[in-house]
Design a protein around this motif. Structure first.
Motif, short mmCIF file in Angstrom:
data_model
loop_
_atom_site.label_atom_id
_atom_site.label_comp_id
_atom_site.label_asym_id
_atom_site.label_seq_id
_atom_site.Cartn_x
_atom_site.Cartn_y
_atom_site.Cartn_z
N LYS A 123 0.82 -1.20 0.00
CA LYS A 123 0.00 0.00 0.00
C LYS A 123 0.86 1.26 0.00
O LYS A 123 0.53 2.25 -0.66
CB LYS A 123 -0.93 -0.02 1.22
N MET A 124 1.96 1.22 0.77
CA MET A 124 2.84 2.40 0.80
C MET A 124 3.52 2.63 -0.53
O MET A 124 3.79 3.77 -0.93
CB MET A 124 3.87 2.24 1.92
N VAL A 125 3.81 1.53 -1.25
CA VAL A 125 4.38 1.68 -2.58
C VAL A 125 3.41 2.39 -3.52
O VAL A 125 3.82 3.15 -4.40
CB VAL A 125 4.78 0.30 -3.14
N ALA A 126 2.13 2.20 -3.33
CA ALA A 126 1.13 2.89 -4.13
C ALA A 126 0.97 4.34 -3.71
O ALA A 126 0.62 5.20 -4.51
CB ALA A 126 -0.21 2.15 -4.03
N ILE A 127 1.23 4.62 -2.41
CA ILE A 127 1.09 6.00 -1.92
C ILE A 127 2.27 6.88 -2.36
O ILE A 127 2.08 8.06 -2.70
CB ILE A 127 0.96 5.99 -0.38
N LYS A 128 3.47 6.34 -2.36
CA LYS A 128 4.68 7.12 -2.67
C LYS A 128 4.61 7.79 -4.05
O LYS A 128 4.87 9.01 -4.17
CB LYS A 128 5.90 6.21 -2.58
N PRO A 129 4.25 7.09 -5.13
CA PRO A 129 4.15 7.79 -6.43
C PRO A 129 3.08 8.87 -6.45
O PRO A 129 3.20 9.86 -7.18
CB PRO A 129 3.80 6.66 -7.40
N ARG A 130 2.03 8.66 -5.65
CA ARG A 130 0.97 9.67 -5.62
C ARG A 130 1.48 10.97 -5.01
O ARG A 130 1.15 12.07 -5.48
CB ARG A 130 -0.20 9.12 -4.80
N LEU A 131 2.28 10.84 -3.96
CA LEU A 131 2.84 12.04 -3.34
C LEU A 131 3.92 12.70 -4.21
O LEU A 131 4.07 13.92 -4.20
CB LEU A 131 3.42 11.69 -1.97
N ASP A 132 4.65 11.88 -4.96
CA ASP A 132 5.78 12.40 -5.74
C ASP A 132 5.42 12.73 -7.18
O ASP A 132 6.30 13.15 -7.95
CB ASP A 132 6.93 11.39 -5.74
N ARG A 133 4.18 12.55 -7.58
CA ARG A 133 3.85 12.79 -8.98
C ARG A 133 3.99 14.29 -9.31
O ARG A 133 3.73 15.15 -8.48
CB ARG A 133 2.44 12.30 -9.30
N PHE A 134 4.40 14.51 -10.53
CA PHE A 134 4.67 15.85 -11.10
C PHE A 134 5.93 16.52 -10.53
O PHE A 134 6.35 17.55 -11.05
CB PHE A 134 3.48 16.80 -10.90
N LEU A 135 6.53 15.95 -9.48
CA LEU A 135 7.77 16.56 -8.96
C LEU A 135 8.93 16.41 -9.94
O LEU A 135 9.76 17.33 -10.06
CB LEU A 135 8.13 15.94 -7.60
N PRO A 136 9.06 15.29 -10.67
CA PRO A 136 10.13 15.24 -11.70
C PRO A 136 9.99 16.32 -12.77
O PRO A 136 11.00 16.79 -13.31
CB PRO A 136 9.96 13.83 -12.30
N PHE A 137 8.75 16.72 -13.05
CA PHE A 137 8.57 17.80 -14.03
C PHE A 137 9.16 19.11 -13.52
O PHE A 137 9.74 19.88 -14.29
CB PHE A 137 7.08 17.96 -14.33
N LEU A 138 9.02 19.35 -12.21
CA LEU A 138 9.62 20.55 -11.64
C LEU A 138 11.14 20.51 -11.74
O LEU A 138 11.78 21.52 -12.08
CB LEU A 138 9.19 20.71 -10.18
N GLY A 139 11.73 19.36 -11.45
CA GLY A 139 13.18 19.24 -11.59
C GLY A 139 13.62 19.40 -13.03
O GLY A 139 14.65 20.03 -13.31
N LEU A 140 12.83 18.84 -13.97
CA LEU A 140 13.16 18.99 -15.39
C LEU A 140 13.06 20.46 -15.81
O LEU A 140 13.89 20.96 -16.58
CB LEU A 140 12.21 18.13 -16.22
N THR A 141 12.06 21.16 -15.30
CA THR A 141 11.92 22.59 -15.62
C THR A 141 13.10 23.39 -15.11
O THR A 141 13.64 24.27 -15.81
CB THR A 141 10.62 23.13 -15.02
N ALA A 142 13.54 23.11 -13.88
CA ALA A 142 14.69 23.83 -13.31
C ALA A 142 15.96 23.60 -14.11
O ALA A 142 16.82 24.47 -14.19
CB ALA A 142 14.89 23.41 -11.86
N ALA A 143 16.09 22.40 -14.72
CA ALA A 143 17.29 22.09 -15.51
C ALA A 143 17.18 22.61 -16.93
O ALA A 143 18.18 23.03 -17.53
CB ALA A 143 17.53 20.58 -15.52
N ALA A 144 15.96 22.59 -17.50
CA ALA A 144 15.81 22.95 -18.91
C ALA A 144 15.69 24.45 -19.14
O ALA A 144 16.07 24.95 -20.21
CB ALA A 144 14.57 22.26 -19.49
N ALA A 145 15.16 25.21 -18.15
CA ALA A 145 14.95 26.64 -18.36
C ALA A 145 16.25 27.40 -18.68
O ALA A 145 16.27 28.21 -19.62
CB ALA A 145 14.26 27.25 -17.14
N PRO A 146 17.36 27.19 -17.96
CA PRO A 146 18.60 27.90 -18.33
C PRO A 146 19.10 27.52 -19.72
O PRO A 146 19.63 28.37 -20.45
CB PRO A 146 19.59 27.50 -17.24
#
Length: 480
Positions: free
Chosen positions: A350-373
């Motif tokens: 159950k916790m494995v199912a919860i972790k992606p829910r909490l972390d979803r869309f966070l990789p997009f933020l990291g990608l934005t921080a790297a791609a914008a410059p």
């Protein structure tokens, strides 16, 4: 006898010759005396004439000596006068050279002191005068005459400035577009109105590379006071004590929308990416903070019910819990009396199912921080390429080059403006998600620890001691 006769004859002849010779000698002596007397008289006359001539020459020598002394005195006076004249000439020459130098400096400085708007009136004439003066540098008089023409232009310019001068010409509208119109000069201040009536402004004092003055638009009122004053020659006019520098700085200031517009397609894409990242951040803050997690008190009540063998009561309480964490608690309640490892696996699933829910869309933020410059750098490179192409067409326009470079750097600034906050927000969201997941982990650990408490309680009730057992308690079923 014959010899006697001959001797007598010879004697007679000798006597005759002697008498003749004596008489001839006397005649010669008399002639010589006469000649001597004549020569003496002639000599005496010549000597007298010579003495007279000598006296005359002496008188002439005395006269010439006096004249010589007079001439020497006159020569000395003329020499002194010549030296004085030379000194005066040198002084006058120095004064003349100084005057020519002053006029030369005045003419050169007048070209630089002209208002940018006045270049259209005087610059060509001043340049022609300067060239003519340089060509006549070997003729001081002509050079002076040429330099005096520049002075006449400068002196004739002063009353026009004091009384206000109007003339037709061109001006650069805010430094970008050439407009035909009319100028009004009032001392160091210059005003411009376009012939088509679409623009009015104050002309800056500084000259640009185009040779056309820059007119900065000024919004004083809606009725066009500059146009009215230029047309009628009277009216209230704005005055800039910095001679256009303050207006130029004000005109160079851009609004945020102007800066965004100059960013181009790449800049718009960066800002759109940043806006999406900001929206996702707001969404994640709401999602994580509102993610339902049962309170510790509720979990302790459920565990107490399970330990006290009130499974139905525990199920009822677990059924009231919401969200994925409620599902995890319900699974824990259902598997509470099974093997510990089975319970752990069920909770972990159950916790494995919860972790992606909490972390979803966070990789997009990291990608934005790297791609914008990188996107900003791409926009800058494209802008510089465009600027150099423009410079190839007009290599003398330095202002266009600097403006192009500044506009090209806008995308780099936009990239950094987006990347830095998104990077910080990404870290904050990661920490917030990790904190929320730690709360859920603590609930699972509490359920697992509850089985240990249940085991200890059952063994204490049976009076057994497991200190000597070697079996793995995780593999043993929980006593029911």
């Amino acid at each position: 006898m014959k010899s006697s006769i001959l001797t007598g004859i010879l004697s007679l002849l000798i006597l005759s010759a002697s008498s003749q010779a004596q008489s001839g000698g006397d005649a010669a002596v008399a002639s010589a005396r006469k000649e001597l007397d004549a020569t003496s008289r002639e000599y005496q006359a010549m000597r007298t004439a010579l003495y007279r001539e000598i006296n005359t020459l002496d008188d002439e020598v005395i006269k010439l000596s006096r004249e010589l002394k007079d001439l020497e005195r006159e020569e000395a006076m003329r020499t002194n006068k010549l030296r004085t004249t030379e000194r005066n000439t040198q002084i006058l020459r120095a004064n003349f050279d100084y005057a020519v130098g002053v006029l030369r400096q005045y003419g050169d400085n007048l070209t630089n002191r002209l208002h940018a708007a006045e270049n259209q009136l005087y610059r060509d004439d001043l340049l022609a005068i300067s060239e003519a003066a340089l060509a006549a540098k070997d003729d001081p008089k002509k050079e002076m005459e040429e330099r005096l023409q520049a002075l006449e232009i400068g002196l004739g310019r002063l009353p026009k400035l004091a009384g206000g001068q109007k003339f037709e010409g061109k001006a650069m509208r805010n430094g970008t577009e050439a407009k035909e119109g009319e100028f009004l000069l009032m001392g160091p201040a210059a005003y411009f109105r376009a012939s088509d009536g679409t623009f009015e402004g104050v002309t800056t004092f500084e000259e640009n590379n185009t040779g056309i003055p820059t007119a900065v638009g000024v919004k004083v009122s809606d009725d066009g006071v500059i146009t009215s004053a230029v047309s009628s020659g009277a009216g209230m006019l704005p005055f800039d004590p910095t001679l256009g520098k303050a207006l130029k700085v004000e005109a160079a200031e851009e609004s945020l929308l102007d800066v965004i517009e100059k960013g181009g397609i790449v800049g718009h894409a960066i800002l759109l990416l940043g806006a999406v990242a900001l929206g996702l951040t707001v969404f994640k803050v709401l999602e994580i903070t509102r993610f339902p997690v049962p309170s510790r008190r509720r979990i302790n009540e459920i565990i107490d019910d399970l330990v006290s063998d009130r499974q139905e009561a525990a199920k009822e309480k677990a059924a009231s819990l919401k969200g994925l964490s409620g599902d995890m608690v319900r699974v824990g309640v259902e598997r509470f009396y099974e093997k510990r490892r089975v319970l752990e696996e069920a909770l972990f699933e159950k916790m494995v199912a919860i972790k992606p829910r909490l972390d979803r869309f966070l990789p997009f933020l990291g990608l934005t921080a790297a791609a914008a410059p990188l996107m900003g750098l791409l926009g800058t490179v494209l802008g510089i390429i465009k600027t150099f192409k423009a410079m190839a067409l007009d290599s003398g326009n330095k202002q266009a080059f600097t403006v192009g470079i500044s506009e090209a750097l806008i995308t780099t600034a936009e990239g950094l403006v987006v990347a830095i906050p998104v990077l910080v927000l990404h870290g904050m969201m990661k920490s917030l998600s990790k904190g929320k997941f730690s709360e859920i982990e603590s609930i699972g650990i509490s359920l697992i620890n509850g089985t240990t408490e249940l085991d200890s309680k059952e063994k204490a009730a049976m009076g057994t001691d497991d200190s000597g057992e070697d079996e793995d308690t995780e593999l043993l079923p929980n006593p029911a």
